[in-house]
Design a protein around this motif. Sequence first.
Motif, PDB file in Angstrom:
ATOM      1  N   LEU A   1       0.229  -5.499  -6.709  1.00 44.58           N
ATOM      2  CA  LEU A   1      -0.337  -4.209  -7.114  1.00 44.58           C
ATOM      3  C   LEU A   1      -0.273  -3.211  -6.387  1.00 44.58           C
ATOM      4  N   LEU A   2      -1.052  -3.685  -4.915  1.00 46.52           N
ATOM      5  CA  LEU A   2      -1.196  -2.631  -4.085  1.00 46.52           C
ATOM      6  C   LEU A   2       0.092  -1.925  -3.558  1.00 46.52           C
ATOM      7  N   SER A   3       1.295  -2.767  -3.263  1.00 42.52           N
ATOM      8  CA  SER A   3       2.446  -1.983  -3.008  1.00 42.52           C
ATOM      9  C   SER A   3       2.948  -1.145  -3.825  1.00 42.52           C
ATOM     10  N   LYS A   4       2.880  -1.532  -5.485  1.00 39.31           N
ATOM     11  CA  LYS A   4       3.385  -0.532  -6.379  1.00 39.31           C
ATOM     12  C   LYS A   4       2.561   0.417  -6.563  1.00 39.31           C
ATOM     13  N   SER A   5       0.993   0.456  -6.436  1.00 38.18           N
ATOM     14  CA  SER A   5       0.353   1.676  -6.352  1.00 38.18           C
ATOM     15  C   SER A   5       0.722   2.416  -5.198  1.00 38.18           C
ATOM     16  N   GLU A  10       6.272  -9.241  -8.132  1.00 35.89           N
ATOM     17  CA  GLU A  10       5.970  -8.519  -9.339  1.00 35.89           C
ATOM     18  C   GLU A  10       4.556  -8.341  -9.473  1.00 35.89           C
ATOM     19  N   HIS A  11       3.739  -9.104  -8.797  1.00 40.14           N
ATOM     20  CA  HIS A  11       2.190  -9.034  -8.964  1.00 40.14           C
ATOM     21  C   HIS A  11       1.642  -8.470  -7.632  1.00 40.14           C
TER      22      HIS A  11
END
Length: 457
Positions: A287-291, A284-285
């Motif tokens: 951020l790069l993959s989520k972005s 959940e942390h």
Amino acid sequence: MNWFYNLKLSAKLILSFALVALISALVGYIGIRGLNEMMRDSDEIYYKNLLGIVDIATVRASVLTSRGDIRSAMDAKNSQEKNKLLNSTRKFTQKADEAIDRYEKTKMNDETKEYVEDFKTNWELYKEERETGIQQMMAGNLEGAADIFDGKASEHLTTARAALDKLIETAVVQADVTMKSADEDAGSAKTLLIIFIGIGTAVSVLLGLFVSRVIGVPINKLTTTADRISLGDVNVTIDAKTKDEIGSLERSFAKMIDNIKVQALAAEKIAQGDLNVELKAKSEHDLLSKSMLKVIDTLRNLVAETVMLGKSAVEGKLTTRGNAEKFQGEYKEIVAGVNATLDAVVQPINESSKVLEKIAGGDLTVRMIGEYKGDYKVMKDSINGLAESFGDALSDVAAAVQATASASSQISSSSEEMAAGAQEQSSQTTEVAGAVEEMTKTILETTKNSSNAAEAA
């Protein structure tokens, strides 16, 4: 040494500091032991020799002072002065006895004990003779007292003083021996301390270099790797060999590099137009993959919106527009730009369609008034020119019809005159006049409509 490499950094440091502390403790022990030996020698010099010399000196001074007081008492002019001197003699005699008793309590060798015994024997004999002399002196027999003081009493005192001189000489010799021994012990302790300090320093330095190499070399490699990664170079390989924190850090770096490579490959596919990239957030942390997933989703929506607009335009649905509010930033500007482009294309087409529709309805006064550029301006000028040409043509037609109407009117007048002057003509002539009249009405109507059209133009 693999066991040391696999230790945790805290364990490595604790073990290294413990070893340095052990070396320091050993050096400290050597130093303390040397100091103890020096203190012991100093105590021996002080208590056995120095205090002994002080006591012997006190005895000697007291003996000489008491002897001087006796001599002074012999020369005293009155009994009061004489008693005062005799009291001083007894005081210093007691001081000498106390000093020799203290000296006897120190450590003495056989030779010293012999000198002390010789002194005490002769000192006691001297005091006995001296008391006899004092009695003679107090009785007024000064000559008898002088014989005693200068005779046997003097002999015993001389022998006692000689014993004291031997004691002092022996004490000085013993002090010198003890001092030399102390100096030797101090030199040995100093040499041993320097040797252990040197060894401890060398071991500490070597241990520091070893530990710094164990810790510093992999950290320097990781720093170089991090610098390369910061420049975008992920073609690096990290081989984690240890199980300590540095090994864990190396494995974490390896995972990070693999993740960056996956992200870079996904970005390359996106750049090539492949939006079917499958990415999963590591946590959940992440951020790069989520972005990256948000980028892919946004691009997919943008492509779908653009394809929809293109399809609508091909199908002639020029009123269809993209939903720019679904996007943000530059993506919103792209959709808004496409909408603005469609608006720019549709506006002249809509205006030209309305103008042509009015022209087809007979309104030749209508014109395109929008401000356009390029081919749209050419289309505007062509449609406005067409309306202008239609107006001019209709004006010409109206003029021609007017002329025809005038000629028809003249023909009608001539026909009426002919009818009035020749009533006898046949019914055929009457029919001709009727036909001419009908034609005249038609021409007049046409002329009226043409005039209206011309005025409207």
